[in-house]
Enzyme design. Sequence first.
Site, PDB file in Angstrom:
ATOM      1  N   ASN A  11       0.844  -1.188   0.000  1.00  0.00           N
ATOM      2  CA  ASN A  11       0.000   0.000   0.000  1.00  0.00           C
ATOM      3  C   ASN A  11       0.882   1.242   0.000  1.00  0.00           C
ATOM      4  O   ASN A  11       1.481   1.586   1.020  1.00  0.00           O
ATOM      5  CB  ASN A  11      -0.913  -0.027   1.238  1.00  0.00           C
ATOM      6  CG  ASN A  11      -1.826   1.177   1.321  1.00  0.00           C
ATOM      7  OD1 ASN A  11      -1.962   1.942   0.364  1.00  0.00           O
ATOM      8  ND2 ASN A  11      -2.456   1.360   2.468  1.00  0.00           N
ATOM      9  N   LYS A  13      -0.031   4.244  -0.193  1.00  0.00           N
ATOM     10  CA  LYS A  13      -0.724   5.362   0.437  1.00  0.00           C
ATOM     11  C   LYS A  13      -0.564   6.617  -0.427  1.00  0.00           C
ATOM     12  O   LYS A  13      -0.498   6.514  -1.649  1.00  0.00           O
ATOM     13  CB  LYS A  13      -0.247   5.541   1.881  1.00  0.00           C
ATOM     14  CG  LYS A  13      -0.393   4.242   2.706  1.00  0.00           C
ATOM     15  CD  LYS A  13      -0.135   4.436   4.163  1.00  0.00           C
ATOM     16  CE  LYS A  13      -0.277   3.102   4.901  1.00  0.00           C
ATOM     17  NZ  LYS A  13      -0.107   3.264   6.355  1.00  0.00           N
ATOM     18  N   HIS A  95      -9.358   0.553   5.507  1.00  0.00           N
ATOM     19  CA  HIS A  95      -8.097   0.885   6.173  1.00  0.00           C
ATOM     20  C   HIS A  95      -8.360   1.888   7.290  1.00  0.00           C
ATOM     21  O   HIS A  95      -9.176   2.796   7.155  1.00  0.00           O
ATOM     22  CB  HIS A  95      -7.101   1.455   5.160  1.00  0.00           C
ATOM     23  CG  HIS A  95      -5.694   1.476   5.668  1.00  0.00           C
ATOM     24  ND1 HIS A  95      -5.253   2.422   6.573  1.00  0.00           N
ATOM     25  CD2 HIS A  95      -4.636   0.666   5.419  1.00  0.00           C
ATOM     26  CE1 HIS A  95      -3.980   2.190   6.852  1.00  0.00           C
ATOM     27  NE2 HIS A  95      -3.583   1.130   6.164  1.00  0.00           N
ATOM     28  N   GLU A  97      -6.865   4.351   8.317  1.00  0.00           N
ATOM     29  CA  GLU A  97      -6.661   5.770   7.997  1.00  0.00           C
ATOM     30  C   GLU A  97      -7.905   6.382   7.374  1.00  0.00           C
ATOM     31  O   GLU A  97      -8.161   7.575   7.536  1.00  0.00           O
ATOM     32  CB  GLU A  97      -5.440   5.923   7.083  1.00  0.00           C
ATOM     33  CG  GLU A  97      -4.139   5.646   7.814  1.00  0.00           C
ATOM     34  CD  GLU A  97      -2.970   5.317   6.916  1.00  0.00           C
ATOM     35  OE1 GLU A  97      -1.888   5.052   7.458  1.00  0.00           O
ATOM     36  OE2 GLU A  97      -3.134   5.303   5.680  1.00  0.00           O
ATOM     37  N   GLU A 169      -4.685  -5.134  10.950  1.00  0.00           N
ATOM     38  CA  GLU A 169      -3.679  -4.091  11.142  1.00  0.00           C
ATOM     39  C   GLU A 169      -3.961  -3.343  12.446  1.00  0.00           C
ATOM     40  O   GLU A 169      -4.818  -2.458  12.484  1.00  0.00           O
ATOM     41  CB  GLU A 169      -3.714  -3.092   9.979  1.00  0.00           C
ATOM     42  CG  GLU A 169      -3.344  -3.685   8.637  1.00  0.00           C
ATOM     43  CD  GLU A 169      -3.005  -2.594   7.631  1.00  0.00           C
ATOM     44  OE1 GLU A 169      -1.913  -2.634   7.077  1.00  0.00           O
ATOM     45  OE2 GLU A 169      -3.829  -1.685   7.441  1.00  0.00           O
ATOM     46  N   GLY A 175       2.785   2.452  10.839  1.00  0.00           N
ATOM     47  CA  GLY A 175       3.677   3.589  10.631  1.00  0.00           C
ATOM     48  C   GLY A 175       4.402   4.060  11.874  1.00  0.00           C
ATOM     49  O   GLY A 175       5.064   5.092  11.851  1.00  0.00           O
ATOM     50  N   SER A 215       3.855  -1.889  10.288  1.00  0.00           N
ATOM     51  CA  SER A 215       5.314  -1.774  10.367  1.00  0.00           C
ATOM     52  C   SER A 215       6.030  -3.074  10.014  1.00  0.00           C
ATOM     53  O   SER A 215       7.070  -3.407  10.581  1.00  0.00           O
ATOM     54  CB  SER A 215       5.746  -1.276  11.750  1.00  0.00           C
ATOM     55  OG  SER A 215       5.212   0.016  12.009  1.00  0.00           O
TER      56      SER A 215
END
Length: 252
Positions: A11, A13, A95, A97, A169, A175, A215
């Site tokens: 991904n 992003k 996701h 985010e 996740e 991240g 990560s």
Amino acid sequence: MSPRKFFVGGNFKMNGTIKSIKAIVDNLNQANLDSNVEVVVAPPALYLLLVRDSLKAQIEVAAQNVYDQPDGAFTGEISAHQLGDSNITWTILGHSERRTLLGESDAVVSSKTKYALDNGLGVIWCCGETLEQREASLTVAVVTGQLASLKETLGTDAAAWAKVVIAYEPIWAIGTGKVATTEQAQEVHAAIRNWLSDKVSPAVAEATRILYGGSVNEKNCKDLAKQADIDGFLVGGASLKPGFVEIVNCNL
């Protein structure tokens, strides 16, 4: 050996330029990738065609989002039909985010997932908990709650579930450089598979690939990949680097 084909998604992003993405594509085109791994990369929408037109056919391409309506007056969105027309075969949905920053609810994610599946796309469907939820021992409750919304939409249709890859996740690991221990990751993956067996069907539970994300890099992937219920990875920042090839080849 698991009958489930190992799966590694990248991904990107909201990262990349024409120059940097061409460099990533060149690196993947030149790499000797494990033929037993399904590899999918998800560049920003602006670069989907650039990647699909220049990347070797062995690697599939995903969008990072899709709308749950046909083509029409939906400014800024992208349709499943347009993705299919461009030979983009996957999309990432749910996701964290998008759930947290853009407020996408479980119901919205489930609706998008069903529409994508009905229109021929595979879906990398994401779930995960916050640090506060983890510390309150709510991880499994949160993740299975997200799954329950998806099941409410898809039902027990094995054909629909067959086109879903679940990506666990933990939000606190995305991240941040923090990674769930192999034991923590395996525990949640096993809970997801058990939930699928109980609430959907044992056959769907056995067939569904469950990825770990958060990560992941070339240093920690081998140990994670050895876990019984970890069927691959959804990789963020590391997918922008040459080491992504090592993650794909972690079982060699």
